[in-house]
Design an enzyme around this catalytic site. Structure first.
Site, PDB file in Angstrom:
ATOM      1  N   ALA A  20      37.765  52.478 -12.593  1.00 49.91           N
ATOM      2  CA  ALA A  20      39.163  52.216 -12.555  1.00 49.91           C
ATOM      3  C   ALA A  20      38.968  51.451 -11.055  1.00 49.91           C
ATOM      4  O   ALA A  20      38.072  51.524 -10.258  1.00 49.91           O
ATOM      5  CB  ALA A  20      39.691  53.564 -12.141  1.00 49.91           C
ATOM      6  N   HIS A  21      40.005  50.556 -10.835  1.00 48.32           N
ATOM      7  CA  HIS A  21      40.147  49.878  -9.777  1.00 48.32           C
ATOM      8  C   HIS A  21      39.002  48.797  -9.692  1.00 48.32           C
ATOM      9  O   HIS A  21      38.884  48.423  -8.446  1.00 48.32           O
ATOM     10  CB  HIS A  21      40.449  50.748  -8.673  1.00 48.32           C
ATOM     11  CG  HIS A  21      41.723  51.604  -8.802  1.00 48.32           C
ATOM     12  ND1 HIS A  21      42.930  51.418  -9.009  1.00 48.32           N
ATOM     13  CD2 HIS A  21      41.440  53.121  -8.659  1.00 48.32           C
ATOM     14  CE1 HIS A  21      43.555  52.376  -9.129  1.00 48.32           C
ATOM     15  NE2 HIS A  21      42.791  53.644  -9.375  1.00 48.32           N
ATOM     16  N   ARG A  22      38.370  48.346 -10.524  1.00 48.52           N
ATOM     17  CA  ARG A  22      37.058  47.706 -10.459  1.00 48.52           C
ATOM     18  C   ARG A  22      36.111  48.191  -9.525  1.00 48.52           C
ATOM     19  O   ARG A  22      35.254  47.289  -8.919  1.00 48.52           O
ATOM     20  CB  ARG A  22      37.710  46.113 -10.008  1.00 48.52           C
ATOM     21  CG  ARG A  22      38.773  45.546 -11.114  1.00 48.52           C
ATOM     22  CD  ARG A  22      38.895  43.929 -10.842  1.00 48.52           C
ATOM     23  NE  ARG A  22      37.707  43.117 -10.861  1.00 48.52           N
ATOM     24  CZ  ARG A  22      37.322  42.905 -12.027  1.00 48.52           C
ATOM     25  NH1 ARG A  22      37.904  43.189 -13.209  1.00 48.52           N
ATOM     26  NH2 ARG A  22      35.974  42.188 -12.175  1.00 48.52           N
ATOM     27  N   LEU A  23      35.913  49.208  -9.400  1.00 47.53           N
ATOM     28  CA  LEU A  23      35.020  50.055  -8.625  1.00 47.53           C
ATOM     29  C   LEU A  23      33.788  50.277  -9.831  1.00 47.53           C
ATOM     30  O   LEU A  23      33.333  51.738  -9.639  1.00 47.53           O
ATOM     31  CB  LEU A  23      35.434  51.149  -7.892  1.00 47.53           C
ATOM     32  CG  LEU A  23      36.585  50.788  -7.036  1.00 47.53           C
ATOM     33  CD1 LEU A  23      37.301  52.438  -6.402  1.00 47.53           C
ATOM     34  CD2 LEU A  23      36.287  49.876  -5.875  1.00 47.53           C
TER      35      LEU A  23
END
Length: 192
Positions: free
Chosen positions: A169-172
């Site tokens: 999620a969230h490009r993490l």
């Protein structure tokens, strides 16, 4: 969590086979031409073990010419449904004639005939020309087994680097990298 990249690849591939609609074994193969220009195309993984990743093709094709001149390649598996990818880099070698023969014998008859009929990657004046060549090859091998053409065989990419990318999620994202170190592997993480 395994620290063996081949075991991790087998596990991810098994999940991809169960979730991908088409060609879970499809991989992008990147090579480099004599002019230094990269070239990439999709091929199918047909074997994997601790020695490497195997695909088959016409050894007179553009990709084969590039691999003959610079026997190194990069592979990329992208499994969209799993939100994962695997990147592989390493030297390339020819698969033995025996291994190539064994795999060729498992292909459908039309695929075997197509390997004889196609001058892969070369200019084609019209589809009808290829279809006529296919019919000629059908007649040539009618009623008998189709042997492997001498210009067709396998290649093995022996990995020196394997990266496993998992969407988060969230490009993490999570990125695990394995780099060949003698007979073993050095494992690390990369920033997303």
């Amino acid at each position: 969590m395994t620290n063996d990249p081949h075991a991790l690849f087998r596990a991810w591939m098994a999940e991809a086979r169960a979730s991908e609609l088409n060609d879970s074994n499809a991989m992008a193969l990147a090579t480099v031409g004599a002019d230094g220009m990269p070239s990439v195309r999709m091929v199918l993984l047909k074997g994997h073990d601790e020695r490497g990743f195997v695909f088959y093709t016409n050894r007179e094709s553009r990709k084969a010419g590039e691999l003959a001149a610079d026997p190194q390649a990069a592979l990329l598996f992208h499994w969209k449904s799993l939100r994962r990818q695997v990147r592989i880099e390493g030297p390339v070698s020819l698969v033995s004639d025996e291994e190539s023969d064994a795999y060729f014998a498992t292909r459908s008859r039309d695929s075997q005939l197509g390997a004889w009929a196609s001058d892969q990657s070369r200019p084609l004046d019209a589809r009808a020309t290829f279809e006529a060549r296919f019919e000629e090859v059908q007649a040539r091998f009618e009623g008998g087994d189709v042997p492997r053409p001498p210009h067709w065989g396998g290649y093995r990419v022996t990995p020196v680097r394997i990266e496993f990318w998992q969407d988060r999620a969230h490009r993490l994202h999570e990125r695990r990298v394995f780099v060949r170190d003698g007979d073993g592997w050095q494992e690390g993480l990369l920033y997303p």
